[in-house]
Design an enzyme around this catalytic site. Structure first.
Site, short mmCIF file in Angstrom:
data_model
loop_
_atom_site.label_atom_id
_atom_site.label_comp_id
_atom_site.label_asym_id
_atom_site.label_seq_id
_atom_site.Cartn_x
_atom_site.Cartn_y
_atom_site.Cartn_z
N ASP A 36 0.94 -1.18 0.03
CA ASP A 36 -0.21 -0.01 0.00
C ASP A 36 0.91 1.27 0.00
O ASP A 36 2.04 1.06 0.17
CB ASP A 36 -0.87 0.17 1.29
N LYS A 58 -3.29 3.55 -2.47
CA LYS A 58 -4.32 4.52 -2.90
C LYS A 58 -4.11 5.75 -2.23
O LYS A 58 -3.80 5.79 -1.07
CB LYS A 58 -5.87 3.94 -2.48
N MET A 171 -8.73 9.60 7.72
CA MET A 171 -9.09 9.95 6.26
C MET A 171 -9.97 11.10 6.33
O MET A 171 -11.01 11.34 5.68
CB MET A 171 -10.00 8.77 5.62
#
Ligand SMILES: O=C(O)CCc1c2[nH]c(c1CC(=O)O)Cc1[nH]c(c(CC(=O)O)c1CCC(=O)O)Cc1[nH]c(c(CC(=O)O)c1CCC(=O)O)Cc1[nH]c(c(CCC(=O)O)c1CC(=O)O)C2
Ligand SMILES: C[S@@+](CC[C@H](N)C(=O)[O-])C[C@H]1O[C@@H](n2cnc3c(N)ncnc32)[C@H](O)[C@@H]1O
Length: 242
Positions: A36, A58, A171
Protein backbone atom coordinates in the site's frame (compact mmCIF):
# COMPACT_ATOMS: atom_id res chain seq x y z
CA UNK A 1 0.64 -26.98 -9.00
CA UNK A 2 0.89 -26.43 -5.23
CA UNK A 3 -1.21 -23.44 -4.15
CA UNK A 4 0.80 -20.79 -2.28
CA UNK A 5 -0.40 -18.63 0.60
CA UNK A 6 -1.27 -14.98 1.27
CA UNK A 7 -0.22 -13.29 4.50
CA UNK A 8 -1.84 -9.93 5.33
CA UNK A 9 0.78 -7.97 7.25
CA UNK A 10 0.22 -4.72 9.16
CA UNK A 11 3.25 -2.49 8.56
CA UNK A 12 2.53 -0.27 11.55
CA UNK A 13 1.82 3.46 11.68
CA UNK A 14 4.77 4.87 9.69
CA UNK A 15 8.10 4.41 11.45
CA UNK A 16 9.56 1.25 9.87
CA UNK A 17 10.75 0.08 13.31
CA UNK A 18 7.16 -0.13 14.54
CA UNK A 19 6.46 -3.30 12.54
CA UNK A 20 6.22 -6.62 14.45
CA UNK A 21 9.02 -9.23 14.40
CA UNK A 22 6.51 -11.65 12.85
CA UNK A 23 5.58 -9.16 10.14
CA UNK A 24 9.22 -8.49 9.24
CA UNK A 25 9.90 -12.24 9.07
CA UNK A 26 7.05 -12.62 6.55
CA UNK A 27 8.49 -9.77 4.41
CA UNK A 28 11.91 -11.49 4.38
CA UNK A 29 10.38 -14.79 3.21
CA UNK A 30 7.92 -13.41 0.63
CA UNK A 31 8.15 -14.25 -3.10
CA UNK A 32 5.72 -11.40 -3.86
CA UNK A 33 4.96 -8.23 -1.85
CA UNK A 34 1.77 -6.35 -2.76
CA UNK A 35 2.06 -3.07 -0.88
CA UNK A 36 0.00 0.00 0.00
CA UNK A 37 0.91 3.65 -0.11
CA UNK A 38 1.14 4.41 3.58
CA UNK A 39 3.90 1.94 4.41
CA UNK A 40 7.55 2.81 5.04
CA UNK A 41 9.48 2.00 1.85
CA UNK A 42 12.41 1.07 4.14
CA UNK A 43 10.58 -2.20 4.85
CA UNK A 44 10.94 -3.24 1.19
CA UNK A 45 14.73 -3.35 1.66
CA UNK A 46 14.21 -6.52 3.72
CA UNK A 47 12.64 -8.34 0.75
CA UNK A 48 14.50 -11.17 -1.02
CA UNK A 49 16.59 -9.95 -3.99
CA UNK A 50 14.31 -11.80 -6.43
CA UNK A 51 11.02 -10.91 -4.71
CA UNK A 52 8.39 -9.29 -6.95
CA UNK A 53 7.24 -5.92 -5.52
CA UNK A 54 3.81 -4.67 -6.65
CA UNK A 55 2.55 -1.19 -5.62
CA UNK A 56 -1.23 -0.96 -5.28
CA UNK A 57 -1.47 2.10 -3.02
CA UNK A 58 -4.33 4.58 -2.97
CA UNK A 59 -4.26 8.22 -2.08
CA UNK A 60 -7.27 10.51 -1.90
CA UNK A 61 -8.79 10.39 -5.33
CA UNK A 62 -5.83 8.51 -6.81
CA UNK A 63 -6.57 4.81 -6.65
CA UNK A 64 -3.80 3.03 -8.60
CA UNK A 65 -5.77 -0.25 -8.48
CA UNK A 66 -9.42 -1.00 -7.77
CA UNK A 67 -10.02 -3.33 -4.81
CA UNK A 68 -11.23 -6.05 -7.20
CA UNK A 69 -7.95 -5.81 -9.14
CA UNK A 70 -5.94 -6.11 -5.92
CA UNK A 71 -7.97 -9.18 -4.90
CA UNK A 72 -7.29 -10.72 -8.32
CA UNK A 73 -3.51 -10.17 -8.03
CA UNK A 74 -3.46 -11.88 -4.61
CA UNK A 75 -5.42 -14.90 -5.86
CA UNK A 76 -3.42 -15.28 -9.10
CA UNK A 77 0.01 -15.04 -7.45
CA UNK A 78 -1.02 -17.54 -4.76
CA UNK A 79 -2.30 -19.92 -7.45
CA UNK A 80 1.22 -19.80 -8.95
CA UNK A 81 2.37 -21.41 -5.66
CA UNK A 82 3.93 -18.17 -4.37
CA UNK A 83 4.18 -16.86 -0.79
CA UNK A 84 2.44 -13.49 -1.11
CA UNK A 85 2.72 -10.76 1.54
CA UNK A 86 -0.03 -8.14 1.36
CA UNK A 87 1.67 -5.22 3.16
CA UNK A 88 -0.84 -2.63 4.47
CA UNK A 89 -0.43 0.55 6.51
CA UNK A 90 -1.09 0.38 10.25
CA UNK A 91 -3.33 -2.62 10.94
CA UNK A 92 -4.92 -4.49 7.99
CA UNK A 93 -8.33 -4.58 9.68
CA UNK A 94 -8.60 -0.87 10.58
CA UNK A 95 -10.03 0.85 7.50
CA UNK A 96 -7.63 -1.26 5.47
CA UNK A 97 -10.14 -3.42 3.63
CA UNK A 98 -8.32 -6.47 4.96
CA UNK A 99 -11.67 -8.13 5.59
CA UNK A 100 -12.66 -7.79 1.95
CA UNK A 101 -9.37 -9.27 0.78
CA UNK A 102 -9.83 -12.30 3.04
CA UNK A 103 -13.33 -12.92 1.68
CA UNK A 104 -11.85 -12.95 -1.85
CA UNK A 105 -9.14 -15.45 -0.78
CA UNK A 106 -11.71 -17.71 0.95
CA UNK A 107 -13.86 -17.66 -2.20
CA UNK A 108 -10.89 -19.14 -4.12
CA UNK A 109 -9.77 -21.50 -1.31
CA UNK A 110 -6.44 -19.70 -0.96
CA UNK A 111 -4.70 -20.35 2.40
CA UNK A 112 -4.16 -17.10 4.32
CA UNK A 113 -2.85 -15.70 7.59
CA UNK A 114 -3.15 -12.25 9.20
CA UNK A 115 -0.30 -10.60 11.13
CA UNK A 116 -1.63 -7.56 13.04
CA UNK A 117 0.07 -4.16 12.88
CA UNK A 118 0.05 -1.16 15.21
CA UNK A 119 -2.78 1.08 14.04
CA UNK A 120 -2.20 4.80 13.41
CA UNK A 121 -5.49 5.46 15.23
CA UNK A 122 -3.78 4.84 18.57
CA UNK A 123 -0.02 5.08 17.88
CA UNK A 124 0.02 8.37 15.94
CA UNK A 125 -1.69 10.37 18.73
CA UNK A 126 0.39 8.41 21.28
CA UNK A 127 3.77 9.32 19.74
CA UNK A 128 2.56 12.95 19.51
CA UNK A 129 1.89 12.88 23.28
CA UNK A 130 -1.88 12.28 23.23
CA UNK A 131 -3.27 9.19 25.05
CA UNK A 132 -6.63 8.08 23.63
CA UNK A 133 -7.84 7.29 27.19
CA UNK A 134 -6.74 8.82 30.51
CA UNK A 135 -8.03 8.22 34.06
CA UNK A 136 -10.84 10.65 35.05
CA UNK A 137 -10.57 12.38 31.63
CA UNK A 138 -11.53 9.79 29.02
CA UNK A 139 -12.82 6.26 29.57
CA UNK A 140 -13.89 5.59 26.00
CA UNK A 141 -12.62 6.26 22.48
CA UNK A 142 -14.03 5.61 19.07
CA UNK A 143 -12.31 5.50 15.66
CA UNK A 144 -14.26 6.67 12.61
CA UNK A 145 -13.63 7.35 8.94
CA UNK A 146 -13.60 11.03 7.92
CA UNK A 147 -14.95 10.05 4.51
CA UNK A 148 -17.58 7.52 3.58
CA UNK A 149 -17.45 5.66 0.32
CA UNK A 150 -19.36 7.57 -2.33
CA UNK A 151 -21.27 4.45 -3.32
CA UNK A 152 -22.93 4.10 0.09
CA UNK A 153 -26.70 4.57 0.22
CA UNK A 154 -26.66 6.41 3.55
CA UNK A 155 -23.91 7.73 5.81
CA UNK A 156 -22.90 5.38 8.65
CA UNK A 157 -21.07 7.92 10.81
CA UNK A 158 -22.95 10.78 12.55
CA UNK A 159 -20.48 12.80 14.65
CA UNK A 160 -23.30 14.86 16.19
CA UNK A 161 -24.46 11.74 18.02
CA UNK A 162 -21.16 10.05 18.97
CA UNK A 163 -20.86 9.73 22.76
CA UNK A 164 -17.27 8.50 23.24
CA UNK A 165 -15.02 10.78 25.34
CA UNK A 166 -12.31 10.72 22.64
CA UNK A 167 -13.03 10.65 18.90
CA UNK A 168 -10.24 9.59 16.51
CA UNK A 169 -10.91 10.39 12.85
CA UNK A 170 -8.94 8.76 10.01
CA UNK A 171 -9.09 9.95 6.36
CA UNK A 172 -10.61 13.22 7.46
CA UNK A 173 -8.16 16.01 6.67
CA UNK A 174 -9.74 17.22 3.44
CA UNK A 175 -13.22 16.94 4.97
CA UNK A 176 -12.33 18.80 8.20
CA UNK A 177 -14.82 21.66 7.93
CA UNK A 178 -17.82 19.31 7.52
CA UNK A 179 -16.58 17.12 10.36
CA UNK A 180 -16.19 20.14 12.71
CA UNK A 181 -19.67 21.43 11.87
CA UNK A 182 -21.15 18.01 12.66
CA UNK A 183 -19.17 17.79 15.94
CA UNK A 184 -20.44 21.24 17.03
CA UNK A 185 -23.99 19.85 16.88
CA UNK A 186 -22.99 17.25 19.48
CA UNK A 187 -24.24 18.31 23.01
CA UNK A 188 -21.01 16.87 24.47
CA UNK A 189 -18.83 19.26 22.40
CA UNK A 190 -18.52 23.03 21.99
CA UNK A 191 -16.23 25.69 20.52
CA UNK A 192 -13.67 25.06 23.31
CA UNK A 193 -13.42 21.29 22.80
CA UNK A 194 -9.72 20.54 22.15
CA UNK A 195 -8.72 19.14 18.74
CA UNK A 196 -5.36 17.95 17.41
CA UNK A 197 -4.29 17.04 13.89
CA UNK A 198 -1.20 14.84 13.60
CA UNK A 199 0.22 14.41 10.09
CA UNK A 200 2.77 11.83 8.97
CA UNK A 201 2.93 10.68 12.57
CA UNK A 202 5.86 8.55 13.88
CA UNK A 203 7.99 9.70 10.91
CA UNK A 204 10.64 12.43 10.69
CA UNK A 205 8.07 14.60 8.86
CA UNK A 206 5.59 14.49 11.75
CA UNK A 207 3.60 17.71 12.15
CA UNK A 208 1.06 18.55 14.88
CA UNK A 209 -1.59 21.28 14.83
CA UNK A 210 -3.51 21.88 18.10
CA UNK A 211 -6.60 24.00 18.61
CA UNK A 212 -10.29 23.78 19.44
CA UNK A 213 -13.44 23.06 17.47
CA UNK A 214 -13.72 26.87 17.30
CA UNK A 215 -10.41 27.55 15.52
CA UNK A 216 -8.97 24.28 14.11
CA UNK A 217 -10.34 24.82 10.58
CA UNK A 218 -8.65 28.23 10.41
CA UNK A 219 -5.40 26.85 11.85
CA UNK A 220 -5.41 23.86 9.48
CA UNK A 221 -5.79 26.19 6.47
CA UNK A 222 -3.06 28.54 7.74
CA UNK A 223 -0.64 25.68 8.36
CA UNK A 224 -1.57 23.89 5.13
CA UNK A 225 -2.68 20.61 6.71
CA UNK A 226 -2.32 17.67 4.29
CA UNK A 227 -3.19 13.93 4.39
CA UNK A 228 -2.27 11.52 5.84
CA UNK A 229 -3.38 12.82 9.19
CA UNK A 230 -5.18 11.65 12.31
CA UNK A 231 -7.68 14.03 13.93
CA UNK A 232 -8.23 13.65 17.70
CA UNK A 233 -11.17 15.33 19.47
CA UNK A 234 -11.55 15.52 23.26
CA UNK A 235 -9.99 16.57 26.56
CA UNK A 236 -7.11 14.07 26.17
CA UNK A 237 -5.57 16.39 23.53
CA UNK A 238 -3.99 18.62 26.23
CA UNK A 239 -3.98 16.22 29.20
CA UNK A 240 -0.18 15.72 29.13
CA UNK A 241 0.58 19.41 28.61
CA UNK A 242 2.38 20.38 31.82
O1 LIG B 1 -7.40 12.75 4.69
C1 LIG B 1 -8.09 12.77 3.65
O2 LIG B 1 -9.04 13.52 3.49
C2 LIG B 1 -7.78 11.79 2.53
C3 LIG B 1 -7.52 10.54 3.19
C4 LIG B 1 -7.70 9.27 2.37
C5 LIG B 1 -8.82 8.79 1.67
N1 LIG B 1 -8.58 7.57 1.12
C6 LIG B 1 -7.30 7.26 1.48
C7 LIG B 1 -6.73 8.30 2.24
C8 LIG B 1 -5.32 8.31 2.78
C9 LIG B 1 -4.53 9.41 2.20
O3 LIG B 1 -4.76 9.74 1.00
O4 LIG B 1 -3.72 9.92 2.95
C10 LIG B 1 -6.63 6.03 1.11
C11 LIG B 1 -7.32 4.78 1.48
N2 LIG B 1 -8.64 4.63 1.79
C12 LIG B 1 -8.81 3.29 2.09
C13 LIG B 1 -7.60 2.62 1.98
C14 LIG B 1 -7.37 1.20 2.31
C15 LIG B 1 -7.58 0.33 1.11
O5 LIG B 1 -8.47 0.68 0.28
O6 LIG B 1 -6.84 -0.65 1.06
C16 LIG B 1 -6.67 3.55 1.55
C17 LIG B 1 -5.25 3.27 1.15
C18 LIG B 1 -4.25 3.44 2.22
C19 LIG B 1 -2.89 3.05 1.62
O7 LIG B 1 -2.78 2.86 0.38
O8 LIG B 1 -1.98 2.92 2.43
C20 LIG B 1 -10.03 2.60 2.47
C21 LIG B 1 -11.25 3.37 2.58
N3 LIG B 1 -11.55 4.43 1.77
C22 LIG B 1 -12.78 4.85 2.23
C23 LIG B 1 -13.21 4.08 3.33
C24 LIG B 1 -14.49 4.27 4.09
C25 LIG B 1 -15.65 3.56 3.46
O9 LIG B 1 -15.45 2.76 2.53
O10 LIG B 1 -16.73 3.86 3.95
C26 LIG B 1 -12.26 3.13 3.53
C27 LIG B 1 -12.29 2.02 4.53
C28 LIG B 1 -13.07 0.83 4.01
C29 LIG B 1 -13.09 -0.20 5.14
O11 LIG B 1 -12.11 -1.00 5.25
O12 LIG B 1 -14.01 -0.13 5.96
C30 LIG B 1 -13.52 5.94 1.65
C31 LIG B 1 -12.77 7.14 1.34
N4 LIG B 1 -11.53 7.51 1.82
C32 LIG B 1 -11.26 8.74 1.29
C33 LIG B 1 -12.30 9.14 0.47
C34 LIG B 1 -12.37 10.44 -0.28
C35 LIG B 1 -12.56 10.12 -1.72
C36 LIG B 1 -11.22 9.82 -2.36
O13 LIG B 1 -10.50 8.90 -1.95
O14 LIG B 1 -10.96 10.60 -3.27
C37 LIG B 1 -13.26 8.14 0.50
C38 LIG B 1 -14.58 8.09 -0.20
C39 LIG B 1 -14.52 7.06 -1.36
O15 LIG B 1 -13.46 6.39 -1.52
O16 LIG B 1 -15.53 6.98 -2.03
C40 LIG B 1 -10.09 9.52 1.55
C1 LIG C 1 -7.25 3.99 4.87
S1 LIG C 1 -6.74 4.49 6.42
C2 LIG C 1 -5.64 3.15 6.84
C3 LIG C 1 -5.43 3.03 8.36
C4 LIG C 1 -4.48 1.93 8.74
N1 LIG C 1 -5.04 0.60 8.37
C5 LIG C 1 -4.15 1.95 10.26
O1 LIG C 1 -4.54 1.02 10.98
O2 LIG C 1 -3.47 2.92 10.69
C6 LIG C 1 -5.56 5.76 6.00
C7 LIG C 1 -5.59 6.82 7.08
O3 LIG C 1 -4.84 6.41 8.24
C8 LIG C 1 -4.25 7.58 8.85
N2 LIG C 1 -2.79 7.41 8.87
C9 LIG C 1 -2.11 6.32 8.50
N3 LIG C 1 -0.78 6.48 8.73
C10 LIG C 1 -0.64 7.73 9.29
C11 LIG C 1 0.46 8.50 9.78
N4 LIG C 1 1.71 8.04 9.77
N5 LIG C 1 0.22 9.73 10.29
C12 LIG C 1 -1.05 10.24 10.32
N6 LIG C 1 -2.13 9.57 9.87
C13 LIG C 1 -1.93 8.33 9.38
C14 LIG C 1 -4.69 8.77 8.01
O4 LIG C 1 -5.91 9.25 8.56
C15 LIG C 1 -4.95 8.13 6.65
O5 LIG C 1 -5.87 8.93 5.91
Amino acid sequence: MMVGKVILVGAGPGDAELITIKGLKAIKEADVIVYDDLISRELLNYAKKDAELIYVGKRKGRHSFKQEEINKILVEKAKEGKLVVRLKGGDPFVFGRGGEEILALKKHNIPYEVIPGITSAIAVPEVAGIPVTHRKVATSFTVVTGHEAEDKKEKQVDLSKLNADTIVILMGITNLENLVNELLQNPKRNENTPVAIIMEGTTENQRVIKGTLGDIVEKAKKENAKPPGVIVVGEVVNVLES
